[in-house]
Design an enzyme around this catalytic site. Structure first.
Site, mmCIF file in Angstrom:
data_model
loop_
_atom_site.group_PDB
_atom_site.id
_atom_site.type_symbol
_atom_site.label_atom_id
_atom_site.label_comp_id
_atom_site.label_asym_id
_atom_site.label_seq_id
_atom_site.Cartn_x
_atom_site.Cartn_y
_atom_site.Cartn_z
ATOM 1 N N ARG A 1 34.127 47.567 36.876
ATOM 2 C CA ARG A 1 35.199 47.611 35.873
ATOM 3 C C ARG A 1 34.659 47.628 34.437
ATOM 4 O O ARG A 1 35.085 48.442 33.621
ATOM 5 C CB ARG A 1 36.078 46.368 36.063
ATOM 6 C CG ARG A 1 37.316 46.322 35.185
ATOM 7 C CD ARG A 1 37.937 44.907 35.220
ATOM 8 N NE ARG A 1 38.035 44.405 36.571
ATOM 9 C CZ ARG A 1 39.060 44.651 37.394
ATOM 10 N NH1 ARG A 1 40.075 45.373 36.992
ATOM 11 N NH2 ARG A 1 39.064 44.152 38.616
ATOM 12 N N CYS B 1 59.669 56.724 45.652
ATOM 13 C CA CYS B 1 60.845 56.114 46.253
ATOM 14 C C CYS B 1 60.488 54.711 46.736
ATOM 15 O O CYS B 1 60.417 54.450 47.938
ATOM 16 C CB CYS B 1 61.329 56.982 47.403
ATOM 17 S SG CYS B 1 61.461 58.690 46.910
ATOM 18 N N PRO C 1 27.931 45.861 37.675
ATOM 19 C CA PRO C 1 29.234 45.968 37.022
ATOM 20 C C PRO C 1 29.979 47.218 37.463
ATOM 21 O O PRO C 1 29.376 48.277 37.646
ATOM 22 C CB PRO C 1 28.866 46.065 35.532
ATOM 23 C CG PRO C 1 27.475 46.610 35.523
ATOM 24 C CD PRO C 1 26.810 46.130 36.786
ATOM 25 N N TYR D 1 39.336 51.570 38.846
ATOM 26 C CA TYR D 1 40.302 51.245 39.906
ATOM 27 C C TYR D 1 41.657 51.929 39.702
ATOM 28 O O TYR D 1 42.700 51.371 40.029
ATOM 29 C CB TYR D 1 40.461 49.714 40.043
ATOM 30 C CG TYR D 1 39.148 49.014 40.305
ATOM 31 C CD1 TYR D 1 38.459 49.224 41.498
ATOM 32 C CD2 TYR D 1 38.564 48.177 39.365
ATOM 33 C CE1 TYR D 1 37.242 48.607 41.742
ATOM 34 C CE2 TYR D 1 37.343 47.553 39.606
ATOM 35 C CZ TYR D 1 36.694 47.779 40.796
ATOM 36 O OH TYR D 1 35.484 47.177 41.031
ATOM 37 N N ARG E 1 47.657 49.391 40.666
ATOM 38 C CA ARG E 1 47.210 48.024 40.380
ATOM 39 C C ARG E 1 48.348 47.051 40.081
ATOM 40 O O ARG E 1 48.254 45.870 40.403
ATOM 41 C CB ARG E 1 46.166 48.003 39.258
ATOM 42 C CG ARG E 1 44.846 48.634 39.721
ATOM 43 C CD ARG E 1 43.707 48.470 38.711
ATOM 44 N NE ARG E 1 43.323 47.087 38.545
ATOM 45 C CZ ARG E 1 43.632 46.339 37.502
ATOM 46 N NH1 ARG E 1 44.319 46.841 36.504
ATOM 47 N NH2 ARG E 1 43.243 45.079 37.457
ATOM 48 N N TYR F 1 48.491 43.915 42.390
ATOM 49 C CA TYR F 1 48.101 42.613 41.818
ATOM 50 C C TYR F 1 48.899 42.203 40.583
ATOM 51 O O TYR F 1 48.489 41.307 39.861
ATOM 52 C CB TYR F 1 46.628 42.601 41.369
ATOM 53 C CG TYR F 1 45.636 43.471 42.065
ATOM 54 C CD1 TYR F 1 45.124 43.097 43.313
ATOM 55 C CD2 TYR F 1 45.135 44.630 41.475
ATOM 56 C CE1 TYR F 1 44.155 43.878 43.929
ATOM 57 C CE2 TYR F 1 44.167 45.403 42.097
ATOM 58 C CZ TYR F 1 43.686 45.023 43.321
ATOM 59 O OH TYR F 1 42.727 45.785 43.931
HETATM 60 C C1 LIG Z 1 33.626 45.360 43.523
HETATM 61 C C2 LIG Z 1 32.211 44.945 43.526
HETATM 62 C C3 LIG Z 1 31.465 44.994 42.347
HETATM 63 C C4 LIG Z 1 32.070 45.370 41.012
HETATM 64 O O1 LIG Z 1 33.028 44.477 40.581
HETATM 65 P P1 LIG Z 1 33.685 44.632 39.121
HETATM 66 O O2 LIG Z 1 34.616 43.498 39.024
HETATM 67 O O3 LIG Z 1 34.344 45.952 39.076
HETATM 68 O O4 LIG Z 1 32.545 44.545 38.128
HETATM 69 C C5 LIG Z 1 30.128 44.668 42.413
HETATM 70 N N1 LIG Z 1 29.544 44.311 43.582
HETATM 71 C C6 LIG Z 1 30.230 44.259 44.732
HETATM 72 C C7 LIG Z 1 29.531 43.874 45.970
HETATM 73 C C8 LIG Z 1 31.573 44.565 44.749
HETATM 74 O O5 LIG Z 1 32.263 44.493 45.896
#
Ligand SMILES: *Cc1c(COP(=O)(O)O)cnc(C)c1O
Length: 432
Positions: free
Chosen positions: A294, A362, A292, A391, A331, A335
């Site tokens: 995020r 700008c 994990p 992020y 972000r 996105y």
């Molecule tokens: C970005 C990433 C994660 C983490 O993803 P989250 O959405 O932030 O939990 C885990 N493993 C790999 C290989 C990633 O590229």
């Protein structure tokens, strides 16, 4: 409580984080500033570790995907809490080593690790290198041979799941710069190659299906597909994988309409699938690694800004300009991600002003959000954006030569600097 239990409003009507008054924090540390509640952060680390060990077994390891938030102190906290980490670059490895992070608990990722990256990982004694492709596999075997070591690896597998169309589509994610697809035979081929090499030792397989996912089906499907792949590999080669890394990707609420996830329950559900498949396929229960990013750090963080101009364009929109923007939070520009914002010094007032929160770059795309309900601000107010722990700092830039904000950790009402604010002197440090 505002969105999360560690965010509240005090008797003066000020937003608080972990018991600390955000208006006082803005005064003490200046704005923009990233503020994180260390207790909330550590609590989430423990939730993952406890749930992983309870449901997958004592050897299970959550490895914090540190691309979501990388600085020395966060690695120290992850180390103290007993987590592993996932690093994706020499810079992240270097920072982890500066924090004395135990190298055996590092998973090293990336779809294009350079020879220098691979050599660095081996020199540091990184526990597991997650190999993306056959070119990298051959390079790693050669570099490990030169160093006289055997690299412990996992292979990155593409299970063929598009999390945004929900069900496993066997071709869904085959077109990806990451990993080796099962359906094309690439996954089996790289497995055979890895087993034939003398300076890599195959520990098992890795997959990662996506990010900001609320539905558990993609994870359950991935677990199911990966367990079947492990069984196919055993049948075809006689090799039984011990490790299964199921990646990251669980979502977090950014607004009150996002649902809250019970992470422990989610881990229990995914573990039940792995256990059931292990029994059905007569496989040993693998050592499961979760990654994990995020969902470990996003909720603990907020960003504080100072409001500058407030512009009401009759018949069009209202704009609130703040002293940060896309350089500290790209972000929305990247996105169109949604956020919750509020005026921290009048947090209890009704959020009846609908506004676009704009940065100071700008660029007309330099926005934090559009159509955001917020308290009507005046110049000098403190504006807080919530759920910015992931992020944001790690994606920050110096666009328009803006110094990056500090990261302040608050614990039991006491604040300390984890990353200091960049100065103009820092900005010209590399200029010759
Ligand atoms: C970005 C990433 C994660 C983490 O993803 P989250 O959405 O932030 O939990 C885990 N493993 C790999 C290989 C990633 O590229």
């Amino acid at each position: 409580m505002i969105l999360y239990p560690h965010l509240d409003v005090n008797s003066e009507g000020h937003l608080t984080i972990g018991g600390a008054d955000t208006v006082a924090l803005a005064r003490e540390f200046g704005t923009p500033a990233y503020i994180m509640d260390e207790n909330a952060l550590r609590a989430q680390f423990r939730t993952y570790l406890t749930a992983a060990r309870t449901h997958f077994g004592e050897t299970a390891l959550p490895a914090f995907a540190s691309k979501a938030l990388c600085f020395t102190e966060i690695y120290r906290i992850a180390a103290e809490e007993g987590l592993g980490i996932d690093c994706v670059s020499g810079g992240e490895l270097y920072t982890a080593s500066r924090a004395n992070f135990p190298a055996e608990r590092i998973h090293f990722h990336g779809n294009n690790k350079t020879d220098a990256d691979l050599a660095m990982a081996l020199s540091m004694g990184v526990g597991t290198i997650v190999v993306d492709n056959t070119d990298e596999l051959m390079a790693l075997d050669r570099i490990a041979a030169e160093k006289g070591v055997v690299a412990r690896i996992l292979l990155r597998i593409t299970p063929g799941i598009d999390p945004h169309t929900h069900r496993a589509i066997q071709t869904g994610n085959v077109d990806s710069k990451f990993g080796n697809a099962i359906v094309t035979g690439a996954a089996m081929a790289i497995t055979r190659l890895a087993l034939s090499l003398s300076h890599v030792s195959l520990g098992g397989f890795h997959c990662h299906v996506g990010s900001q996912i609320f539905d558990l089906d993609p994870f359950c499907d991935a677990a199911d597909i990966m367990m079947r792949f492990i069984a196919d590999v055993r049948r075809e080669t006689g090799y039984t994988a011990t490790d299964l890394n199921l990646g990251g990707g669980l979502g977090v609420p950014y607004t009150s309409t996002d649902k809250a996830i019970d992470y422990a329950a989610a881990i229990a559900d995914i573990a039940a699938i792995v256990r059931k498949k292990a029994e059905a396929l007569s496989l040993p229960m693998p050592r499961v690694i979760l990654e994990p990013g995020r969902s470990l750090v996003a909720a603990a963080g907020i960003t504080l800004y100072t409001v500058g101009g407030v512009k009401e364009i009759p018949g069009f929109k209202n704009y609130i300009s703040i002293d940060g923007g896309m350089p500290d939070n790209p972000r929305y520009a990247l996105y169109q991600s949604e956020y919750t914002a509020l005026i921290a010094n009048r947090a209890a007032a009704p959020a009846d002003f609908i506004a676009t929160v704009a940065g100071r770059c700008c660029e007309s795309g330099d926005l934090i959000g559009e159509g955001m309900p917020i308290q009507r601000p005046v110049r000098g107010d403190i504006l807080a954006v919530l759920t910015t722990g992931a992020y944001n700092y790690s994606m920050a830039s110096n666009y328009n030569r803006l110094p990056r904000p500090p990261v302040i950790l608050v614990k039991d009402g006491v604040a300390r600097v984890a990353v200091r604010r960049e100065t103009f002197e820092d900005l010209v440090r590399l200029d010759v």
